[in-house]
Design an enzyme around this catalytic site. Sequence first.
Site, mmCIF file in Angstrom:
data_model
loop_
_atom_site.group_PDB
_atom_site.id
_atom_site.type_symbol
_atom_site.label_atom_id
_atom_site.label_comp_id
_atom_site.label_asym_id
_atom_site.label_seq_id
_atom_site.Cartn_x
_atom_site.Cartn_y
_atom_site.Cartn_z
ATOM 1 N N ARG A 46 5.201 -16.149 -17.565
ATOM 2 C CA ARG A 46 4.018 -15.392 -17.163
ATOM 3 C C ARG A 46 3.225 -16.197 -16.136
ATOM 4 O O ARG A 46 2.687 -15.670 -15.177
ATOM 5 C CB ARG A 46 3.126 -15.075 -18.377
ATOM 6 C CG ARG A 46 1.900 -14.287 -17.959
ATOM 7 C CD ARG A 46 0.880 -13.922 -19.037
ATOM 8 N NE ARG A 46 1.254 -14.152 -20.388
ATOM 9 C CZ ARG A 46 0.868 -15.234 -21.101
ATOM 10 N NH1 ARG A 46 0.098 -16.153 -20.554
ATOM 11 N NH2 ARG A 46 1.254 -15.364 -22.348
ATOM 12 N N TYR A 98 -8.526 3.436 0.028
ATOM 13 C CA TYR A 98 -7.355 3.877 -0.728
ATOM 14 C C TYR A 98 -7.836 4.541 -2.027
ATOM 15 O O TYR A 98 -8.688 3.993 -2.732
ATOM 16 C CB TYR A 98 -6.473 2.671 -1.029
ATOM 17 C CG TYR A 98 -5.279 3.006 -1.876
ATOM 18 C CD1 TYR A 98 -4.240 3.785 -1.367
ATOM 19 C CD2 TYR A 98 -5.190 2.578 -3.190
ATOM 20 C CE1 TYR A 98 -3.153 4.110 -2.149
ATOM 21 C CE2 TYR A 98 -4.098 2.893 -3.976
ATOM 22 C CZ TYR A 98 -3.088 3.665 -3.448
ATOM 23 O OH TYR A 98 -2.016 3.989 -4.217
ATOM 24 N N ASP A 170 -8.382 -5.787 2.375
ATOM 25 C CA ASP A 170 -7.132 -5.158 1.955
ATOM 26 C C ASP A 170 -6.334 -4.934 3.240
ATOM 27 O O ASP A 170 -6.637 -4.044 4.027
ATOM 28 C CB ASP A 170 -7.431 -3.832 1.233
ATOM 29 C CG ASP A 170 -6.156 -3.150 0.733
ATOM 30 O OD1 ASP A 170 -5.074 -3.449 1.279
ATOM 31 O OD2 ASP A 170 -6.248 -2.309 -0.180
ATOM 32 N N LYS A 195 4.139 -1.806 0.305
ATOM 33 C CA LYS A 195 4.132 -1.099 1.583
ATOM 34 C C LYS A 195 4.887 -1.906 2.646
ATOM 35 O O LYS A 195 6.072 -2.093 2.503
ATOM 36 C CB LYS A 195 2.681 -0.798 1.975
ATOM 37 C CG LYS A 195 1.819 -0.255 0.800
ATOM 38 C CD LYS A 195 2.261 1.093 0.302
ATOM 39 C CE LYS A 195 1.624 1.496 -1.020
ATOM 40 N NZ LYS A 195 0.172 1.466 -1.066
HETATM 41 C C1 LIG Z 1 -0.869 1.433 -2.069
HETATM 42 C C2 LIG Z 1 -2.134 0.743 -1.796
HETATM 43 C C3 LIG Z 1 -2.800 0.032 -2.800
HETATM 44 C C4 LIG Z 1 -2.298 -0.014 -4.230
HETATM 45 O O1 LIG Z 1 -1.097 -0.697 -4.339
HETATM 46 P P1 LIG Z 1 0.052 -0.365 -5.433
HETATM 47 O O2 LIG Z 1 1.102 -1.356 -5.094
HETATM 48 O O3 LIG Z 1 0.475 1.054 -5.225
HETATM 49 O O4 LIG Z 1 -0.566 -0.578 -6.779
HETATM 50 C C5 LIG Z 1 -3.962 -0.620 -2.446
HETATM 51 N N1 LIG Z 1 -4.470 -0.553 -1.206
HETATM 52 C C6 LIG Z 1 -3.863 0.129 -0.218
HETATM 53 C C7 LIG Z 1 -4.482 0.175 1.139
HETATM 54 C C8 LIG Z 1 -2.684 0.812 -0.482
HETATM 55 O O5 LIG Z 1 -2.095 1.509 0.496
#
Ligand SMILES: *Cc1c(COP(=O)(O)O)cnc(C)c1O
Length: 381
Positions: A46, A98, A170, A195
């Site tokens: 972990r 998001y 982000d 992504k």
């Molecule tokens: C998809 C996304 C998230 C969340 O991520 P997950 O891997 O789906 O939990 C957060 N911020 C942005 C800008 C995203 O596109």
Amino acid sequence: MRFNSKVIHAGQAPEETSGAVMPPIFQTSTYAQEAPGVNKGHDYARVTNPTRTALEKLLAGLEGGTDCACFASGCAAMDAVIKMFRPGDHIVASNDLYGGTYRLFTKVFEPMGISFSFVDMSRFENVEKSVNSSTKLIWIETPTNPLLNIVDVKKVTSFAKTKGILTIVDNTFASPYLQKPLELGADAVLHSTTKYIGGHSDVIGGAVISSHPDIIENMRFQVKTSGGVPGPMDCYLTLRGVKTLSIRVQRSCENAKIIAEYLVSHPKVAHVRYPGFKNHPGHKIAAEQMADFGAMVSFTLKKDDVPTAHKFMSSTHYFTLAESLGGVESLISHPASMTHGSIPAEVRHKAGLNDSLIRLSVGIEDFQDLIEDLEKAFSSI
Ligand SMILES: *Cc1c(COP(=O)(O)O)cnc(C)c1O
């Protein structure tokens, strides 16, 4: 080391016992100790796992941070970041965020006593106006999702520094290939590695990268204590994917530019949102803080209603109708009913998120095929 070499080599070395060029998938939950407390740098999976460590070193290198903590998803990473704060603390975030971030903030942390202000950060004065003596964090998303507004990262982070407020970006939409928030003054960077970093739509993951000692310490504490960690197979897939980040994002950006220009000239399109256009309100800042304008394009239809948007999206073939973004394949989505379905309609409309708004994540296919695909969908509405 330059960026395109970093995506292959940062923090990577052949595995010690075998010389394996790629880090093996260390599928183990624990590690043998020679004597109590005497081990080879790992005690329980972990807390650390060598496959995860290899990924963390690489992502830290790409963003130029001293450390990276990987999580099981982008949402788990966001959850860890907000858990640094306490009831009574105030956080300023973008109003064009998001959908999952908005849900986490308002449904999980607001009831626990952390307050949030959601503001249009593409206008700096809104950021200035929204901070107060309890503000502890400014949460920046740029380009924003799905409206592709641009936030001036340098301006916001330098303002935050004068107030002793932490900042996090982000950076999921841009990827470190296009934008390096730590260099622009941010204290931390967050990714949904699901992504562009993973890039192949085959794995979920998240990461927080920072050089700020308190943030790093807190993220390490939370990895160990809350345990929202990715498995070694997921880390391996992400590592495999990230190695082609530069060429994938470069090609996607080239395709997105061509598609944005095609959409602008289409008679059934009302408005195209793409930061690469000179008339985009954030164009100048995007040109300064990003290496290219990204591969996300959003547009509205002249017939601005949900059924028309749905019909359009069900008529494409290469653009797969799906949530998510940043993979090699092109995706199409309808924020109002998909990713942003959890945002109330009036909040959505106020932010400019129309009913017919369609979001494209442009992949690396031949752009001619993508345009033919869109043409077919336009003829269906
Ligand atoms: C998809 C996304 C998230 C969340 O991520 P997950 O891997 O789906 O939990 C957060 N911020 C942005 C800008 C995203 O596109």
